[in-house]
Write a protein that holds these residues in place. Structure first.
Motif, PDB file in Angstrom:
ATOM      1  N   GLN A  18       9.777  -2.243   2.638  1.00  0.00           N
ATOM      2  CA  GLN A  18      10.312  -3.156   1.633  1.00  0.00           C
ATOM      3  C   GLN A  18      11.843  -3.117   1.580  1.00  0.00           C
ATOM      4  O   GLN A  18      12.460  -3.120   0.521  1.00  0.00           O
ATOM      5  CB  GLN A  18       9.710  -2.865   0.249  1.00  0.00           C
ATOM      6  CG  GLN A  18       8.200  -3.049   0.221  1.00  0.00           C
ATOM      7  CD  GLN A  18       7.610  -3.025  -1.169  1.00  0.00           C
ATOM      8  OE1 GLN A  18       8.270  -2.644  -2.136  1.00  0.00           O
ATOM      9  NE2 GLN A  18       6.356  -3.417  -1.284  1.00  0.00           N
ATOM     10  N   CYS A  20       3.424 -11.057   6.357  1.00  0.00           N
ATOM     11  CA  CYS A  20       2.235 -10.587   5.641  1.00  0.00           C
ATOM     12  C   CYS A  20       0.951 -10.816   6.427  1.00  0.00           C
ATOM     13  O   CYS A  20      -0.137 -10.485   5.932  1.00  0.00           O
ATOM     14  CB  CYS A  20       2.106 -11.291   4.282  1.00  0.00           C
ATOM     15  SG  CYS A  20       3.445 -10.962   3.125  1.00  0.00           S
ATOM     16  N   GLN A  76      -1.408  -7.328  -1.350  1.00  0.00           N
ATOM     17  CA  GLN A  76      -0.249  -6.952  -0.538  1.00  0.00           C
ATOM     18  C   GLN A  76       0.748  -8.096  -0.454  1.00  0.00           C
ATOM     19  O   GLN A  76       1.962  -7.876  -0.557  1.00  0.00           O
ATOM     20  CB  GLN A  76      -0.686  -6.545   0.868  1.00  0.00           C
ATOM     21  CG  GLN A  76       0.489  -6.220   1.788  1.00  0.00           C
ATOM     22  CD  GLN A  76       0.066  -5.713   3.147  1.00  0.00           C
ATOM     23  OE1 GLN A  76      -0.105  -4.518   3.320  1.00  0.00           O
ATOM     24  NE2 GLN A  76      -0.115  -6.613   4.111  1.00  0.00           N
ATOM     25  N   ARG A  97       4.536  -7.754  -1.870  1.00  0.00           N
ATOM     26  CA  ARG A  97       5.694  -7.915  -0.989  1.00  0.00           C
ATOM     27  C   ARG A  97       6.574  -9.083  -1.449  1.00  0.00           C
ATOM     28  O   ARG A  97       7.798  -9.017  -1.367  1.00  0.00           O
ATOM     29  CB  ARG A  97       5.232  -8.103   0.463  1.00  0.00           C
ATOM     30  CG  ARG A  97       4.752  -6.795   1.085  1.00  0.00           C
ATOM     31  CD  ARG A  97       4.250  -6.935   2.509  1.00  0.00           C
ATOM     32  NE  ARG A  97       5.202  -7.494   3.436  1.00  0.00           N
ATOM     33  CZ  ARG A  97       6.279  -6.858   3.904  1.00  0.00           C
ATOM     34  NH1 ARG A  97       6.544  -5.613   3.506  1.00  0.00           N
ATOM     35  NH2 ARG A  97       7.083  -7.441   4.771  1.00  0.00           N
TER      36      ARG A  97
END
Length: 263
Positions: A74, A120, A139, A143
């Motif tokens: 990240q 992703c 997820q 994100r």
């Protein structure tokens, strides 16, 4: 204190305020963020043969100082292929459409600042695995929210998926309703009800029901959803994944579709 000293102090103070204001303005503008989601053709299999990437990077996918990638930790970093190397990490990743998309958008001079790509996509996944509340959905949301922490705006979701849903007639029949729900749910949870979505109609399939899935993709009737058609694009050696050239062409088509949203 002499008038000369006052003038110097005033000039320095004005310079500091002006610089700070400019810096704050740049920070608030942030970057234009694009979510890359779906399965392997979004993750990128261009240039893959016998489980190895040939490491060829076409001119359209060369790194740029104005294109960043949100990595698995990240953190923003300079984008370079493979974009999904630490996201779809159980598979070998190569060239996907993401960088060709970003570089093509930059050439269009749309005045959207720097571009941030948020990978992703996960290879081999069906649309049912992207349902609200599932691990892939969570997820993506996580994100996307994390990518916004440094400033910027989510401009669009780029979606390329469906090959795995061609194996079953039942999955193919349910594909349209499942896909529309995914788009609606993700917009709702991102609090962006009009978020542009650019999806890709399949060029290849894992099963016999490709026509049913393609029909569903081409007939999605939600607002602000555009579909580009990959049919006819060059397929790689495995007969399933786009070649490097095919991935580049899809990226350019998605950039053209995004430009229509900005017109």
């Amino acid at each position: 204190m002499s008038s000369l000293i006052w003038l110097v102090l005033l000039s320095c103070s004005t310079l500091v305020i002006s610089t700070k204001t400019a810096s704050e303005a740049n920070a608030s503008q942030g970057k234009s963020i694009f979510i890359l989601a779906g399965q392997s053709n979004m993750a990128g299999r261009g240039g893959i043969k016998r489980g190895m990437w040939d490491r060829y990077v076409p001119p359209e996918c060369k790194p740029s100082q104005k294109v960043l990638r949100f990595n698995a930790q990240q953190k923003w970093e300079k984008a370079q292929p493979p974009l999904h190397r630490d996201i779809d990490y159980l598979k070998t990743c190569g060239i996907g459409p993401g960088l060709a998309f970003a570089n093509s958008v930059l050439k269009k001079n749309l005045s959207i600042g720097d571009i941030g790509l948020v990978p992703c996509a996960i290879g081999g996944t069906q649309i049912s695995e992207w349902r609200r509340g599932g691990p892939l959905y969570k997820q993506l949301l996580s994100r996307a929210h994390a990518a916004l922490q440094g400033g910027g705006i989510i401009r669009a979701i780029l979606w390329y998926q469906g090959e795995s849903d061609t194996r079953s007639q039942e999955d193919a029949k349910l594909y349209k309703s499942r896909l529309q729900k995914f788009f609606t749910d993700i917009r709702s949870d991102l609090k962006l009800p009009k978020l542009p979505v650019i999806q890709v109609a399949l060029a290849s399939a894992e099963g016999p029901y490709i026509d049913e899935v393609r029909k569903a993709q081409l007939e999605i009737d939600l607002p602000n959803v555009k579909c580009v058609d990959a049919k006819g694009m060059k397929i790689g050696h495995d007969g399933l994944h786009l070649s490097t050239d095919g991935e580049v062409q899809v990226g350019k088509m998605m950039a053209d579709a995004f430009a229509q949203f900005m017109a």
